[in-house]
Design an enzyme around this catalytic site. Structure first.
Site, mmCIF file in Angstrom:
data_model
loop_
_atom_site.group_PDB
_atom_site.id
_atom_site.type_symbol
_atom_site.label_atom_id
_atom_site.label_comp_id
_atom_site.label_asym_id
_atom_site.label_seq_id
_atom_site.Cartn_x
_atom_site.Cartn_y
_atom_site.Cartn_z
ATOM 1 N N ASP A 1 -6.867 4.016 -4.735
ATOM 2 C CA ASP A 1 -7.490 3.869 -3.569
ATOM 3 C C ASP A 1 -8.396 5.133 -3.163
ATOM 4 O OD1 ASP A 1 -7.711 1.692 -1.157
ATOM 5 O OD2 ASP A 1 -7.395 3.645 -0.242
ATOM 6 N N LYS B 1 0.801 -1.072 -0.050
ATOM 7 C CA LYS B 1 -0.026 0.018 -0.089
ATOM 8 C C LYS B 1 0.916 1.314 0.006
ATOM 9 C CE LYS B 1 -4.555 0.611 0.092
ATOM 10 N NZ LYS B 1 -5.357 -0.108 -0.438
HETATM 11 O O1 2IT Z 1 -7.933 -1.719 -1.003
HETATM 12 C C1 2IT Z 1 -7.758 -2.374 -2.215
HETATM 13 O O2 2IT Z 1 -8.037 -3.590 -2.596
HETATM 14 C C2 2IT Z 1 -7.479 -1.411 -3.433
HETATM 15 N N1 2IT Z 1 -7.552 -0.133 -2.988
HETATM 16 C C3 2IT Z 1 -7.189 -1.916 -4.938
HETATM 17 C C4 2IT Z 1 -5.862 -2.347 -4.793
HETATM 18 C C5 2IT Z 1 -5.404 -2.756 -6.401
HETATM 19 O O3 2IT Z 1 -4.388 -2.879 -6.630
HETATM 20 O O4 2IT Z 1 -6.109 -2.782 -7.231
#
Ligand code: 2IT
Length: 446
Positions: free
Chosen positions: A164, A124
């Site tokens: 996100d 993240k």
């Molecule tokens: O919380 C999540 O799963 C997302 N924000 C998507 C992450 C992604 O790599 O598509």
């Protein structure tokens, strides 16, 4: 493993990181019993290793606003765990972003990605940059400055960021443009959530919300309930809330509430195509308010300062932010007869709220299972990018359906209690944990 001792040690090491500690505690409490039946996990100190990110990059992001003033933000990428594949997870731009928030999200992402059946590790990232009130030009300059620092640490086979909260197609475009310029690499698979003409997957924008509703369908089917005719309260009005509202409406439910930081919209007649499209306009305006919805649609009313959980509904879908539904909200929902709550946001409910729902015996499922369709479709986007082709909407949707069905199945397998109640929290945590833990075990002490 002893959860209390482990948590005490983590609290000592990471004081004040409340979201991170909350997410870790929830997983450890779920897996304690199963873990202790595996002495090989204990010997390899799997749990002590899995709760710490592999590494965190922290960097300064300096950019110039429209007034010519110099602005400085902090940027981060938390590469949490790569045992089952390259790091994968979104970027969050929000004024409250800090290491604790991104560590909780990276930790959750690790198990969520394991549940998708696809080979993706957990990560993240993001920044405390506040998109509210920013012009498109400011957003572009910020994204470019952010990528100047990040580009060297990401790549098709190493780490693949996505969107996100505060990061959607527009931001991914600016980030990808700058990545290509700096890296002199033009593979389309370094970021996901791209536009359709430059490597994006059909259905990725809808996928988090659509996948969530497919998951809810499975839950309801198992419990002998129906989505048709059910009333649904959704919090938020961004990309995830939009996809959820669209699919819930398509499947015959009535979306009677959406909300924003400014208050709640009561929408007694449900959604229309025009209303659903308007949610996208609201998000794109960067104002972060939902009130204009009731100015545009006269059958809807706006109440300032209230949450979506003040509206009487059958199904509650938190679609905005962590800890947005607390113990008091859960009590109000239960009093009003709510019989299902599915977290579409990551850790949308506080531990008190989850406890209240489970104690009342209503259907409850956690974000890492319910919202996994988003990252799963990112995984499908990566596959298409690596194959240098694009699938039809039908093909992506079928795969998303299959993935959500398998996540539901895994939750039931690991979460079914002796009295028949399905503890989806336990199910999702054990299923996700076992996969990552086994992968770590087989790859040695590293
Ligand atoms: O919380 C999540 O799963 C997302 N924000 C998507 C992450 C992604 O790599 O598509």
């Amino acid at each position: 493993m002893n959860v209390q001792n482990l948590m005490a040690e983590l609290e000592r090491k990471h004081p004040g990181e409340s979201e991170y500690l909350q997410a870790v505690r929830e997983v450890l409490e779920s897996i304690e019993e199963v873990y202790n039946q595996h002495p090989e996990f204990e010997k390899a100190k799997i749990v002590e290793r899995i709760v710490e990110p592999d590494r965190i990059f922290t960097f300064r992001v300096t950019w110039v606003d429209d007034k010519g003033e110099v602005q400085t933000n902090l940027g981060y990428r938390v590469q949490f765990n790569s045992a089952i594949g390259p790091y994968k997870g979104g970027l969050r731009f929000h004024k409250a972003v800090n290491p604790s928030m991104l560590k909780f999200l990276g930790f959750e992402q690790t198990f969520k990605n394991a549940l998708t059946t696809l080979p993706m590790g957990g990560a993240k990232g993001g920044s405390d940059f506040d998109p509210v009130g920013k012009s498109d030009a400011e957003i572009m300059r910020f994204c470019q400055a952010f990528m100047t620092e990040l580009w060297n640490n990401i790549g098709v086979d190493t780490d693949v960021p996505a969107g996100d909260v505060g990061v959607g197609g527009r931001e991914i475009g600016f980030l990808n443009g700058m990545y290509q310029k700096l890296a002199r690499k033009y593979h389309t698979g370094v970021l996901t959530g791209k536009g359709m003409t430059w490597g994006g997957s059909i259905l990725r924008p809808e996928a988090t919300g659509f996948g969530a509703l497919y998951f809810v369908q499975h839950m309801l089917q198992m419990a002998g309930k129906k989505l048709e005719g059910a009333t649904v309260a959704i919090s938020g009005f961004g990309n995830v809330a939009w996809g959820a509202a669209k699919k819930a409406t398509e499947l015959g439910a009535k979306v009677i509430a959406i909300s924003g930081p400014d208050g709640v919209i009561y929408n007694p007649n449900g959604m229309t195509d025009e209303k659903i499209d308007y949610m996208l306009e609201l998000r794109a305006s960067n104002r972060n308010i939902v009130a204009p919805f009731a100015e545009k649609f006269k059958d809807a009313t706006f109440t300032p300062g209230k949450k979506a959980w003040s509206i009487k509904c059958d199904i509650a879908l938190p679609c905005a932010f962590q800890n947005e539904l607390n113990g008091d909200d859960a009590a109000e929902l239960l009093k009003n007869g709510t019989w299902c709550c599915a977290e579409v946001s990551n850790m949308g409910c506080t531990p008190e709220a989850i406890h209240a729902f489970q104690k009342a015996g209503i259907l409850f499922a956690p974000g890492k299972a319910v919202n996994a369709g988003g990252v799963a479709t990112s995984g499908l986007e990566m596959t298409q990018n690596c194959m240098h082709l694009s699938w039809s909407g039908k093909e992506v949707d079928e795969r998303l359906h299959t993935i959500m069905a398998s996540i539901h199945e895994a939750c039931v397998e690991f979460g079914k209690q002796p009295n028949g109640y399905i503890d989806y929290v336990k199910g999702a945590n054990i299923a996700g944990f076992m996969k990552v833990a086994r992968a770590m075990l087989e790859q040695g002490i590293i």
